[in-house]
Scaffold this active site. Structure first.
Site, PDB file in Angstrom:
ATOM      1  N   CYS A 242       0.852  -1.197   0.000  1.00 44.87           N
ATOM      2  CA  CYS A 242       0.000   0.000   0.000  1.00 44.87           C
ATOM      3  C   CYS A 242       0.883   1.240   0.000  1.00 44.87           C
ATOM      4  O   CYS A 242       1.144   1.854   1.033  1.00 44.87           O
ATOM      5  CB  CYS A 242      -0.933   0.004   1.205  1.00 44.87           C
ATOM      6  SG  CYS A 242      -2.169   1.322   1.125  1.00 44.87           S
TER       7      CYS A 242
ATOM      8  N   THR B  17     -31.762   1.605   5.659  1.00 45.32           N
ATOM      9  CA  THR B  17     -32.052   1.657   4.222  1.00 45.32           C
ATOM     10  C   THR B  17     -31.315   0.530   3.505  1.00 45.32           C
ATOM     11  O   THR B  17     -30.291   0.040   3.981  1.00 45.32           O
ATOM     12  CB  THR B  17     -31.613   2.997   3.604  1.00 45.32           C
ATOM     13  OG1 THR B  17     -30.187   3.149   3.782  1.00 45.32           O
ATOM     14  CG2 THR B  17     -32.319   4.176   4.248  1.00 45.32           C
TER      15      THR B  17
ATOM     16  N   THR C  87     -31.354  -3.951   8.872  1.00 45.52           N
ATOM     17  CA  THR C  87     -30.223  -4.571   8.162  1.00 45.52           C
ATOM     18  C   THR C  87     -29.310  -5.356   9.095  1.00 45.52           C
ATOM     19  O   THR C  87     -28.233  -5.782   8.685  1.00 45.52           O
ATOM     20  CB  THR C  87     -29.391  -3.488   7.438  1.00 45.52           C
ATOM     21  OG1 THR C  87     -28.854  -2.575   8.419  1.00 45.52           O
ATOM     22  CG2 THR C  87     -30.235  -2.714   6.448  1.00 45.52           C
TER      23      THR C  87
END
Length: 497
Positions: free
Chosen positions: A133, A394, A403
């Site tokens: 990275c 949502t 969820t």
């Protein structure tokens, strides 16, 4: 070269000023740049478009249009880091999490602690380098030098003090195969005479290593672009009429509209088809909840389902051949470059299941960290809880959706890949809720993040918002970090007892 350097420095000033809430700084820097350009000095321009290669710039949170909470976070990040980095600009989709993340990272890097400041940044370099990275490596190279680190250490790990070199073995196992860590590895670090680590120092180092391994997952998983002043983030070539030149195309950079188009070779998915995917997922969640209410599997069956899912996770692998090419030679910062992720049950090797009921973060890891590195256990615990419980109720275009079942499946699937089992969880739910393309993305981001591609990001949850996909990455980051910590802290506990 000096003129180019001046142009680059001034361009960085302009970049920072555009992200800075103070308009007078922006006006002054723009005036300076205007004068510099009249002198014929080349000014670099960004190669990418926005903070992420995966998310269209117009769909990210635009600086200057943020709400009061986000504005405060931007100001805090700018004051702490001296920049508003692209990780922050993507993470701000979820301000509650970002606040906890920034607070934790600030404490680890800058507040009182067992390790000196330059050691902290060097450990960050070592950890990020294990996943190639370069984005994080470059940031911490600059920070390492800024706090007085010896530039010679940056020539290779062999130039660093033996004490840091000794951390290399733990670094590679935590990053790639944490289930192999034993109390003997801990003993070796704590009892190497003049180069020994204290328990408090080792806890600090372990938290830093796991923090940057998982942050590398976020960086690759969200396609974070390097800032304009970083290597790979700018070019001195002027833009063409179409806003990009041929050199950009050959380097994999395209126009803002093209870079976010459908992946090459993929079939565009109609909105109707994607909506059906969302509806099907919601229906599965409903059915699973009904099954839960009607009957509960026996402990033997639950154990069998865990072993099946663990075994199947070994055969989930990326079909992509692409890898992220490091923009600087990061391999110098770690040893044994051939050592990488290997599934824990391959080649006839059997690793005992890590049962959370025997050693958990809540009952064991938290108190150990907080005892040896005060307040950090609390900060980590808060961050884990925010990521795990974060919800806006949502799913894509649907509102008022619970969820929790889906979030738990993602978290437990990651821990399952690390051989960690929750006795009270039915692992049969994972195959119902996570399709293969999503599993490929999860496993790649968590285990070999440097191999993550935009194709993988695009291929799962195609009708979901980018903010929801970033939310997934927050779950991946924290579940991975906790899994690594559990293995390291269990080994430390065994050494202590």
């Amino acid at each position: 070269a000096a003129r180019d350097g001046l142009g680059e420095a001034l361009a960085r000033l302009l970049m920072l000023s555009k992200r800075c809430p103070f308009s007078d700084v922006r006006e002054k820097s723009e005036a300076i740049l205007s004068g510099v350009q009249e002198l014929g000095i080349r000014i670099p321009r960004p190669l990418g478009h926005g903070p992420s290669r995966f998310i269209p710039e117009k769909e990210t949170i635009q600086v200057g249009k943020e709400d009061a909470t986000m504005h405060t976070l931007f100001a805090e990040s700018f004051a702490t880091l001296g920049r508003l980095d692209n990780v922050t600009l993507v993470m701000v989709f979820h301000p509650q999490y970002l606040e906890s993340f920034l607070k934790t990272q600030h404490y680890l890097l800058q507040m009182d602690g067992p390790l000196p400041l330059h050691y902290r940044h060097y450990i960050g370099i070592m950890a990020a380098a294990r996943h190639q990275c370069s984005y994080l490596v470059n940031l911490h190279v600059n920070d390492f030098l800024h706090v007085g680190g010896d530039p010679k250490w940056l020539n290779g790990l062999e130039n660093a003090p033996q004490k840091l070199q000794n951390l290399g073995e733990l670094n590679k196992m935590l990053a790639h195969r944490p289930w192999l860590i034993t109390k003997e590895h801990i003993e070796q670090l704590l009892k190497t005479e003049e180069n020994s680590w204290s328990l408090a120092e080792l806890i600090h180092a372990v938290v830093l290593l796991t923090h940057y391994h998982s942050l590398a997952s976020f960086t690759f998983g969200c396609g974070i672009s390097p800032e304009i002043d970083c290597e790979g983030g700018h070019t001195f070539r002027p833009p063409s009429v179409s806003n990009y030149c041929i050199c950009d195309i050959t380097n994999g950079y395209h126009g803002v509209d093209e870079i976010h188009a459908s992946p090459a070779g993929s079939i565009p998915v109609s909105s109707t088809e994607s909506v059906c995917e969302v509806e099907a997922l919601m229906e599965k969640m409903k059915q699973l909840q009904e099954c839960r209410d009607e009957e509960e599997a026996s402990q033997e069956e639950m154990a069998t389902r865990f072993e099946r899912e663990k075994r199947e996770s070994m055969f989930v692998c990326s079909s992509e051949d692409e890898e992220s090419a490091a923009t600087r030679d990061v391999s110098r910062h770690f040893e044994d470059t051939s050592y990488g992720y290997k599934d824990f049950s391959r080649h006839g090797m059997h690793v005992p299941t890590f049962r959370v009921q025997d050693y958990s973060w809540e009952d064991h890891g938290y108190s150990l960290v907080n005892r040896l590195y005060p307040d950090v256990g609390q900060l980590l615990d808060e961050k884990f809880h925010i990521a795990y419980n974060l919800t806006y109720n949502t799913m894509a275009m649907h509102k008022d959706v619970d969820t929790s079942m889906l979030r738990r499946a993602i978290w437990n699937y990651i821990h399952c890949m690390f051989g960690i089992r929750y006795d009270d969880y039915d692992y049969g739910e994972i195959n119902q809720l996570l399709d293969r393309s999503f599993k490929v993305y999860i496993k790649t981001v968590v285990c070999t993040p440097e191999k993550t591609t935009k194709r993988m990001y695009d291929s799962f949850w195609r009708q979901f918002e980018h903010s929801e996909k970033v939310h997934v990455n927050l779950l991946l980051v924290e579940a991975r970090m906790q899994a690594e910590l559990l293995y390291a802290l269990r080994a430390i506990t065994r050494y202590m007892t």
